[in-house]
Design an enzyme around this catalytic site. Sequence first.
Site, PDB file in Angstrom:
ATOM      1  N   SER A 147       0.846  -1.194   0.000  1.00 21.42           N
ATOM      2  CA  SER A 147       0.000   0.000   0.000  1.00 21.42           C
ATOM      3  C   SER A 147       0.881   1.245   0.000  1.00 21.42           C
ATOM      4  O   SER A 147       1.627   1.474  -0.949  1.00 21.42           O
ATOM      5  CB  SER A 147      -0.949  -0.024   1.209  1.00 21.42           C
ATOM      6  OG  SER A 147      -1.852   1.054   1.163  1.00 21.42           O
ATOM      7  N   HIS A 182      -2.872  -1.065  -3.131  1.00 22.59           N
ATOM      8  CA  HIS A 182      -3.955  -0.116  -2.894  1.00 22.59           C
ATOM      9  C   HIS A 182      -3.666   1.137  -3.715  1.00 22.59           C
ATOM     10  O   HIS A 182      -2.638   1.790  -3.507  1.00 22.59           O
ATOM     11  CB  HIS A 182      -4.057   0.240  -1.407  1.00 22.59           C
ATOM     12  CG  HIS A 182      -4.328  -0.952  -0.533  1.00 22.59           C
ATOM     13  ND1 HIS A 182      -3.973  -1.006   0.793  1.00 22.59           N
ATOM     14  CD2 HIS A 182      -4.915  -2.150  -0.808  1.00 22.59           C
ATOM     15  CE1 HIS A 182      -4.338  -2.165   1.303  1.00 22.59           C
ATOM     16  NE2 HIS A 182      -4.911  -2.884   0.358  1.00 22.59           N
ATOM     17  N   ASP A 241      -4.388  -5.018   6.078  1.00 22.80           N
ATOM     18  CA  ASP A 241      -4.786  -5.853   4.952  1.00 22.80           C
ATOM     19  C   ASP A 241      -3.683  -6.859   4.628  1.00 22.80           C
ATOM     20  O   ASP A 241      -2.511  -6.500   4.512  1.00 22.80           O
ATOM     21  CB  ASP A 241      -5.076  -4.967   3.731  1.00 22.80           C
ATOM     22  CG  ASP A 241      -5.797  -5.712   2.616  1.00 22.80           C
ATOM     23  OD1 ASP A 241      -6.433  -6.734   2.921  1.00 22.80           O
ATOM     24  OD2 ASP A 241      -5.730  -5.257   1.465  1.00 22.80           O
TER      25      ASP A 241
END
Length: 347
Positions: free
Chosen positions: A161, A188, A285
């Site tokens: 991310s 992401h 995540d």
Amino acid sequence: MTKVFIADNSAVVRSVIKEILRKTQKLQAAGEAASFSELQEAVRHSPPELLIADTTMFSRSDLHQLEKLCNSLPLPALLYHQRGGMGITGIRISASLEKPEFIKFSSQQMESYAQELEQLAGEIKQSMLFSKHAAVQAGCTGHCVPASIRHTYKAVLVGVSTGGPSAIAELLQSLGRGFPLPLLITQHIDSFFDKNLINWLNTETGLPVHLAEDGMQPLAGHVYFAPSDEHLAFETDLGNNFLIRLNHDPAVNFLRPSVDKMLESAASVLGGNCIAVILTGMGADGAKGCRHIRELGGYTITQDEASCTVYGMPKAAFEAGGSCEVLPLGSIAARLWELSGRQRNGG
């Protein structure tokens, strides 16, 4: 019947494990120990076919001796560690898992775990045969097979991310050309930036980097990114090849694409035959998916804090017990080559 030796400093736990073994058809308790000295004496006198041990009962020097003992016999081992602890990667023929709460097991849980344990024991024994075969093929007489190769890995799955583009660029540059596995990446990313990222990485790394499309069959040495606002998942075709499947399932923890969604699908389709890597990023995540893949026998790597832009996702995966190994970003590519079982071609 596979003769199993149990090493745990808790008599209650040893008793529960023996009861679980009695519920299997292929495993049989063949001794127990409450200390490393008892274990050494017993297995040298009468080597079992599998060792089940809690690594927390050993000191650091004991673990070093345990490694030498298992590798010299050789003795396949199922090694348990406490939640959030690090697994043991130095023992050539082993699986390292988070220890279940054996003392809380009901009779039904024992029945269920007996089947899991029997299957896992079979996989560990198969990995020993694979290691012996690989050593003979390579003409090796010593510790030739890399410590962590227990499967024929089919893919590398990367979750990232915040700070991702530069981290991914460094990883791909370090991997170089000819890597023998496909890389599937969930980053992401804001909508419509995904194509720009792909174009930039193709320029920066010289590797074939693609925006994943539904139905694609991943190719070795190619890199596939989840598109913005779509989950990256997998399925197998009639020829047992695994394919990319994209979907608009609900967001996971407000994220789509989701790293956990990718890893859980990989766990379902590939089982333990995959490698998961969690790089820099905010949040948690990927933590659950990493833990699941590790429990299935796959290999998981988390980036260390010092080399992360944000030490969120790697930390969460580690604390959830989902990390086999913590590495700085600059060391991950070399480790992936080692896990692949192939030599870097220098390209």
